[in-house]
Design a protein around this motif. Structure first.
Motif, PDB file in Angstrom:
ATOM      1  N   HIS A  88       1.347  -0.544  -0.610  1.00 29.95           N
ATOM      2  CA  HIS A  88      -0.395   0.025  -0.633  1.00 29.95           C
ATOM      3  C   HIS A  88       0.761   1.309  -0.048  1.00 29.95           C
ATOM      4  O   HIS A  88       0.681   2.448  -0.457  1.00 29.95           O
ATOM      5  CB  HIS A  88      -1.151  -0.117   1.050  1.00 29.95           C
ATOM      6  N   GLN A  89       2.175   1.481   0.633  1.00 35.27           N
ATOM      7  CA  GLN A  89       2.703   2.454   0.655  1.00 35.27           C
ATOM      8  C   GLN A  89       3.719   2.421  -0.616  1.00 35.27           C
ATOM      9  O   GLN A  89       3.831   3.111  -1.265  1.00 35.27           O
ATOM     10  CB  GLN A  89       3.825   2.499   2.332  1.00 35.27           C
ATOM     11  N   PHE A  90       4.009   1.867  -0.876  1.00 35.77           N
ATOM     12  CA  PHE A  90       4.612   1.597  -2.314  1.00 35.77           C
ATOM     13  C   PHE A  90       3.290   1.755  -3.541  1.00 35.77           C
ATOM     14  O   PHE A  90       4.290   2.387  -4.429  1.00 35.77           O
ATOM     15  CB  PHE A  90       5.449   0.005  -2.629  1.00 35.77           C
ATOM     16  N   ALA A  91       2.150   1.192  -3.189  1.00 30.40           N
ATOM     17  CA  ALA A  91       1.130   2.440  -4.632  1.00 30.40           C
ATOM     18  C   ALA A  91       1.046   3.159  -4.291  1.00 30.40           C
ATOM     19  O   ALA A  91       1.045   3.990  -5.092  1.00 30.40           O
ATOM     20  CB  ALA A  91       0.167   0.799  -4.144  1.00 30.40           C
ATOM     21  N   GLU A  92       0.881   4.258  -2.762  1.00 36.77           N
ATOM     22  CA  GLU A  92       1.025   5.748  -2.755  1.00 36.77           C
ATOM     23  C   GLU A  92       1.418   6.347  -3.196  1.00 36.77           C
ATOM     24  O   GLU A  92       1.581   7.827  -3.870  1.00 36.77           O
ATOM     25  CB  GLU A  92       0.126   5.437  -1.240  1.00 36.77           C
TER      26      GLU A  92
END
Length: 229
Positions: free
Chosen positions: A155-159
């Motif tokens: 999720h952090q990577f996607a954001e």
């Protein structure tokens, strides 16, 4: 001696609609439980790449990669679907494949079914193999969404990389998933069947290596992306 319980990871490139996908390119890897590649192959479907090439031009997606396929027709095997299906079934038996997988398996399953109905209606040998109770169907997309794509790390990577849909959902397609596991953030899928099957094999290998205590579910799954939100 062939090892047992091997896995086929396949990918299809299609024309037509989502409801009636017609395969023009199919590729696959066959791997053992240690993820050694035992065999890989790719076929262009002769009914489309030789007999009715005009049908390919009806697909906007195909038109994006038409130059690549123009070159592929010079080097790759162009084979009629009946022979393609029979060859794949033969290889499944020869290499003792017990699990058939793909990143979005329900779509590839639908594409094989529809293509068999049109080009191999009398026999439909590959579709029958997919429906055999002794064959496990493993959706890598579902597996990824249940494991690595629902983590805080992803999720952090996607954001950070703006892999968010217009509706505000985390993107979960194979290309983004591959970028996540490899760290190759500029990677672009080739959208040819064998190349994509090799990518999906890497995704499956990554999950098997890095995710502990997860029992993979077999079968066809829909709306897998929801599990990653």
């Amino acid at each position: 001696m062939r090892t047992r319980n091997n896995i086929m990871v396949l990918d299809t490139e299609t024309i037509g609609t989502f409801g009636t996908p017609l395969i023009h390119d199919i590729g696959f890897t066959i791997i053992d439980k240690k993820f050694n590649i035992l065999h890989k192959d790719r076929f262009l479907v002769a009914e489309l790449h030789r007999d009715a090439r005009w049908m390919l031009r009806t697909s906007e997606f195909y038109n994006q990669y038409s130059e690549d396929y123009k070159q592929a027709r010079k080097t790759e095997k162009i084979v009629y679907w009946k022979e393609i299906a029979e060859t794949i079934v033969k290889l499944i038996k020869e290499f003792k494949v017990t699990t058939i997988s793909a990143y979005n398996l329900q779509f590839d399953y639908k594409a094989i079914k529809y293509t068999e109905q049109l080009f191999n209606r009398e026999k439909q040998c590959l579709a029958k193999v997919l429906d055999q109770k002794g064959k496990n169907l493993l959706c890598i997309y579902n597996l990824a969404c249940e494991t690595i794509l629902r983590t805080e790390q992803y999720h952090q990577f996607a954001e950070e990389n703006h892999y968010i849909s217009d509706a505000g959902n985390y993107q979960t397609n194979a290309e983004v998933c591959y970028r996540f596991i490899t760290g190759k953030n500029d990677y672009v899928e080739k959208h040819t069947a064998l190349s994509d099957a090799e990518d999906e094999t890497e995704i499956l290998h990554y999950i098997a290596k890095n995710v502990k205590k997860h029992n993979a579910q077999y079968g066809l799954f829909y709306n897998c992306w929801m599990k990653a939100q």
